[in-house]
Design an enzyme around this catalytic site. Sequence first.
Site, PDB file in Angstrom:
ATOM      1  N   HIS A 213     -14.615  45.066 -97.546  1.00 49.68           N
ATOM      2  CA  HIS A 213     -13.498  44.708 -98.083  1.00 49.68           C
ATOM      3  C   HIS A 213     -12.521  45.982 -98.612  1.00 49.68           C
ATOM      4  O   HIS A 213     -11.460  45.743 -99.038  1.00 49.68           O
ATOM      5  CB  HIS A 213     -13.635  43.631 -99.067  1.00 49.68           C
ATOM      6  CG  HIS A 213     -14.001  44.131-100.316  1.00 49.68           C
ATOM      7  ND1 HIS A 213     -15.301  44.476-100.684  1.00 49.68           N
ATOM      8  CD2 HIS A 213     -13.234  44.346-101.601  1.00 49.68           C
ATOM      9  CE1 HIS A 213     -15.383  44.640-101.692  1.00 49.68           C
ATOM     10  NE2 HIS A 213     -14.162  44.794-102.589  1.00 49.68           N
TER      11      HIS A 213
HETATM   12  C1  UD1 Z   1     -10.258  42.846-105.683  1.00 52.64           C
HETATM   13  C2  UD1 Z   1     -10.365  43.858-106.381  1.00 52.64           C
HETATM   14  C3  UD1 Z   1     -11.688  44.706-105.933  1.00 52.64           C
HETATM   15  C4  UD1 Z   1     -12.762  44.036-105.753  1.00 52.64           C
HETATM   16  C5  UD1 Z   1     -12.472  42.804-104.930  1.00 52.64           C
HETATM   17  C6  UD1 Z   1     -13.582  41.782-104.807  1.00 52.64           C
HETATM   18  C7  UD1 Z   1      -8.275  45.043-107.411  1.00 52.64           C
HETATM   19  C8  UD1 Z   1      -7.412  46.126-107.427  1.00 52.64           C
HETATM   20  N1  UD1 Z   1      -9.173  44.843-106.411  1.00 52.64           N
HETATM   21  O1  UD1 Z   1      -9.772  43.364-104.307  1.00 52.64           O
HETATM   22  O2  UD1 Z   1     -11.975  45.845-106.707  1.00 52.64           O
HETATM   23  O3  UD1 Z   1     -13.878  44.628-105.269  1.00 52.64           O
HETATM   24  O4  UD1 Z   1     -11.361  42.017-105.452  1.00 52.64           O
HETATM   25  O5  UD1 Z   1     -13.340  40.580-103.680  1.00 52.64           O
HETATM   26  O6  UD1 Z   1      -8.351  44.309-108.443  1.00 52.64           O
HETATM   27  N2  UD1 Z   1      -7.311  36.478-100.775  1.00 52.64           N
HETATM   28  C9  UD1 Z   1      -7.465  35.357-100.494  1.00 52.64           C
HETATM   29  N3  UD1 Z   1      -8.161  34.415-101.408  1.00 52.64           N
HETATM   30  C10 UD1 Z   1      -8.602  34.911-102.600  1.00 52.64           C
HETATM   31  C11 UD1 Z   1      -8.422  36.080-102.770  1.00 52.64           C
HETATM   32  C12 UD1 Z   1      -7.811  37.050-102.166  1.00 52.64           C
HETATM   33  O7  UD1 Z   1      -6.998  34.946 -99.264  1.00 52.64           O
HETATM   34  O8  UD1 Z   1      -8.893  33.906-103.428  1.00 52.64           O
HETATM   35  C13 UD1 Z   1      -6.592  37.506-100.013  1.00 52.64           C
HETATM   36  C14 UD1 Z   1      -5.134  38.055-100.481  1.00 52.64           C
HETATM   37  O9  UD1 Z   1      -4.327  37.196 -99.957  1.00 52.64           O
HETATM   38  C15 UD1 Z   1      -5.122  39.411-100.150  1.00 52.64           C
HETATM   39  C16 UD1 Z   1      -6.457  40.051-100.074  1.00 52.64           C
HETATM   40  O10 UD1 Z   1      -7.391  38.685 -99.970  1.00 52.64           O
HETATM   41  O11 UD1 Z   1      -4.338  39.400 -98.832  1.00 52.64           O
HETATM   42  C17 UD1 Z   1      -6.981  40.855-101.029  1.00 52.64           C
HETATM   43  O12 UD1 Z   1      -6.881  40.205-102.712  1.00 52.64           O
HETATM   44  P1  UD1 Z   1      -6.975  41.077-103.745  1.00 52.64           P
HETATM   45  O13 UD1 Z   1      -7.188  40.159-105.173  1.00 52.64           O
HETATM   46  O14 UD1 Z   1      -5.411  41.640-104.004  1.00 52.64           O
HETATM   47  O15 UD1 Z   1      -7.759  42.329-103.835  1.00 52.64           O
HETATM   48  P2  UD1 Z   1      -9.317  42.360-103.222  1.00 52.64           P
HETATM   49  O16 UD1 Z   1      -8.992  43.057-101.991  1.00 52.64           O
HETATM   50  O17 UD1 Z   1      -9.960  40.931-103.354  1.00 52.64           O
END
Ligand code: UD1
Length: 379
Positions: A213
């Site tokens: 991820h």
């Molecule tokens: C975040 C953390 C990362 C951690 C990871 C674990 C930061 C900068 N990054 O990254 O350190 O390792 O979490 O998962 O804080 N999304 C969903 N549903 C959710 C959450 C996210 O669909 O419940 C999608 C969002 O729409 C987005 C993507 O996942 O497109 C990324 O989500 P985001 O929370 O921005 O960062 P992560 O990549 O999850």
Amino acid sequence: MPTDHLKVLVVAGARPNFMKVAPILRALEAAGHEGILVHTGQHYDAAMSDTFFRELGIKNPDYHLGVGTASHAVQTARIMEAFEPVLTKVHPQWLVVVGDVNSTMATALVASKLRTETHMHIAHVEAGLRSYDWRMPEEINRVITDRLADLLLTPSEDAAGNLLAEGIPEANICFVGNVMIDTLMTQLPIARATNTVEELGLRRRHYVAATLHRPSNVDDPEALAAVLQGLALVAESTAVVLPLHPRTLKNIERFHLGPMLTPLTVLEPLGYTEMLALTEGAECVLTDSGGIQEETTALGVPCVTLREQTERPITITEGTNHMAPWPLTPRGILSAYADSVAAVAQATPPRPAGWDGHASERIVKALEDKRPVKDYSAS
Ligand code: UD1
């Protein structure tokens, strides 16, 4: 209320936070302190959040900020805006933040600006980890949070050196061990009692589990294709199971890489117990996660880290972790997998100090010992 009672505000926001706050909240309660939980809502899908609350017995958040997904700046700003009134209202003695996600840094920053008014102090759990890679959002979050914290609770003995090198006073650093391993040890008997591996049609030690991820691996189409190709090479000799993070799924669709998943067993994101069962039964885990590098070390399962560097080098020197050759190539991933399995078969390394299931008790003791009693400006 006894005079030694502490009011502690604990923040969780994203998936890797939940297994860290669960034992801290329990230990606070066991010691007669008040733990108040804020969920920022950085992660919000049932599979990324609710499942963990249910499985790990975490109480419903006292405050839910509902910030959701946005750019880094917008997400951080939303957390800060929504958190400030909560902090002012609750007025805790301690703010406890964990890990390195945007929620960690954003809430520590809010608290640091309210110190003189509130006399509150900040504790950072998992302090002192460094990748020294400023392209990682987590590295920025770690460095800023550590700079703001009054109490730096380190998960492994090597972390203090990183903090001292940045000028953090030694008196503020306290080695407590790895709180994620508290959760792992509590949940392992439950994971072992499930039939997760068999229900997926797998045989223990005859499959590889993979997770993916990190923006560096999944936000660039060529990088993502190279990793998926590497997993496909591994899948020529053994089953490869890939629970897909929402970020990765979105990008696979965006880059039209769906056909590259054909040789893999692709799953929805798993809950904690299922993921633990999958990890424990695997021949090897290929991952770009931070936490899984630690969990595989605690379990003695070979791990290949699909990144340029790790902020958790103790999992290499005192664990089962191996870095895949960088830059990642399909052949490099395949050979790192074979090497890591062979190395761990030769000798099972010891578990690092403080990864013993009691870190949360030491965290509470550190909060008690360094309780904030006076104005920050005078401390
Ligand atoms: C975040 C953390 C990362 C951690 C990871 C674990 C930061 C900068 N990054 O990254 O350190 O390792 O979490 O998962 O804080 N999304 C969903 N549903 C959710 C959450 C996210 O669909 O419940 C999608 C969002 O729409 C987005 C993507 O996942 O497109 C990324 O989500 P985001 O929370 O921005 O960062 P992560 O990549 O999850």
